[in-house]
Design a protein around this motif. Structure first.
Motif, PDB file in Angstrom:
ATOM      1  N   VAL A  55      10.060 -63.810  -5.985  1.00 14.06           N
ATOM      2  CA  VAL A  55       9.388 -65.060  -5.974  1.00 14.06           C
ATOM      3  C   VAL A  55       8.223 -64.915  -4.957  1.00 14.06           C
ATOM      4  N   LEU A  56       8.665 -64.820  -4.031  1.00 18.12           N
ATOM      5  CA  LEU A  56       7.673 -64.517  -2.747  1.00 18.12           C
ATOM      6  C   LEU A  56       6.557 -63.656  -3.124  1.00 18.12           C
ATOM      7  N   SER A  83       5.241 -62.713  -5.501  1.00 17.78           N
ATOM      8  CA  SER A  83       4.571 -62.945  -6.517  1.00 17.78           C
ATOM      9  C   SER A  83       3.262 -63.929  -6.058  1.00 17.78           C
ATOM     10  N   ARG A  84       3.924 -64.925  -5.233  1.00 23.09           N
ATOM     11  CA  ARG A  84       3.023 -65.923  -4.753  1.00 23.09           C
ATOM     12  C   ARG A  84       1.897 -65.335  -3.696  1.00 23.09           C
ATOM     13  N   GLY A 124      -0.620 -63.798  -5.939  1.00 24.29           N
ATOM     14  CA  GLY A 124      -1.505 -64.632  -6.606  1.00 24.29           C
ATOM     15  C   GLY A 124      -1.040 -64.479  -7.935  1.00 24.29           C
ATOM     16  N   ALA A 157       4.521 -66.928 -11.406  1.00 25.46           N
ATOM     17  CA  ALA A 157       5.768 -66.850 -11.081  1.00 25.46           C
ATOM     18  C   ALA A 157       6.791 -65.990 -11.645  1.00 25.46           C
ATOM     19  N   GLY A 187      12.223 -70.524  -7.945  1.00 27.47           N
ATOM     20  CA  GLY A 187      10.854 -70.272  -8.412  1.00 27.47           C
ATOM     21  C   GLY A 187      10.591 -69.409  -9.501  1.00 27.47           C
ATOM     22  N   GLN A 215       3.571 -79.919 -10.431  1.00 25.26           N
ATOM     23  CA  GLN A 215       4.167 -78.887 -10.937  1.00 25.26           C
ATOM     24  C   GLN A 215       5.061 -79.109 -12.137  1.00 25.26           C
TER      25      GLN A 215
END
Length: 273
Positions: free
Chosen positions: A165-166, A168-169, A172, A175, A201, A259
């Motif tokens: 998750v981290l 991917s964030r 950019g 998720a 996430g 969201q």
């Protein structure tokens, strides 16, 4: 096509050796199909499966081809096929570094869903996620468990999932997509796993049987209580901090509410679907 890959929630695997199942999979409610040339097809059947796919009429939902990993005898043939059919993207097993994914992207001309399923892949997540052509990360939880020798259970896999998750964030990307639930007939377990994934996430989960599609979609849908709370928060005064249900609401809380509403197709508390 990258945009289509970014919104997939419940992609369903179909063995490439059973092309007659593609139409049935498209009618299952899945929002994408993953035609699998890797684990689902025996070595002796891979060429016949490729031949059948070459003339297959594809449905209108996104179709992804899971090819065989780099270094296998079938990888180059899979890439050649991928370049000739109208795919939304390619799923690359054993994605472990940026160079691999970039080569596949350039060779086939399709966006890559990087299937991360080894310790090396998790260790190199920032580079893989940022590699040109990578549209999304996918967690190969079963293979990863085997690779590091842990149980295929939530607690041992928590760190790897959080890193997915981290990464991917930071890159950019949308998720990531979570791995499979092996229980096919236990819809409650599938839905619970999907809810756990969204709480971490993730925004999608791999399905290995049509019966898993509906519980995955239910698991990723916000509850009625969540939607009602989010609508109240978004409707509150935007000029600064506000109170909703006795709690302080500030911009980060509003962002979380927005969201939740986007997961239902709603915005500002109004249903636009």
């Amino acid at each position: 096509m990258v945009e289509a890959l970014s919104t997939i929630t419940a992609p369903l695997f179909v063995p490439a050796s059973r092309p007659e199942r593609v139409a049935k999979a498209a009618a299952s409610g899945a929002d994408a199909i993953i035609i699998d040339l890797e684990d689902a097809v025996a070595a002796a059947d891979k060429q016949a499966a490729r031949d059948a796919l070459a003339g297959l009429a594809l449905p209108d939902i996104p179709v992804i081809l899971r090819i065989n990993a780099i270094g296998t005898p079938w990888h180059e043939g899979d890439l050649a096929l991928a370049g000739r059919i109208g795919l939304a993207g390619i799923m690359l097993p054993k994605s472990e570094d940026a160079a691999q994914t970039q080569v596949v992207h350039q060779a086939a001309g399709h966006a890559v869903l990087a299937l991360v399923e080894t310790a090396r892949g998790i260790a190199n997540l920032p580079a893989v996620a940022a590699a040109p052509g990578v549209a999304r990360l996918v967690f190969g939880s079963v293979d990863f468990s085997a690779d590091i020798g842990c149980a295929h259970e939530p607690e041992p896999l928590l760190l790897a999932r959080s890193q997915m998750v981290l990464a991917s964030r930071v890159a950019g990307l949308a998720a990531p997509i979570d791995g499979v639930t092996l229980a096919i007939e236990d819809e409650a377990a599938v839905e619970a796993d999907a809810r756990r994934a969204v709480s971490l996430g993730f925004s999608g989960k791999l399905c290995i049987h049509p019966r898993q599609v509906a519980p995955v979609l239910r698991g990723f849908a916000p509850s009625a209580a969540e939607v009602e709370w989010a609508a109240r928060v978004v409707a509150a005064d935007r000029g600064g901090a506000a109170m909703v249900d006795g709690a302080m609401i500030d911009p980060p809380v509003r962002m979380r509410a927005e969201q939740i509403l986007r997961r239902t197709g709603r915005k500002d508390g109004v249903n636009h679907v």
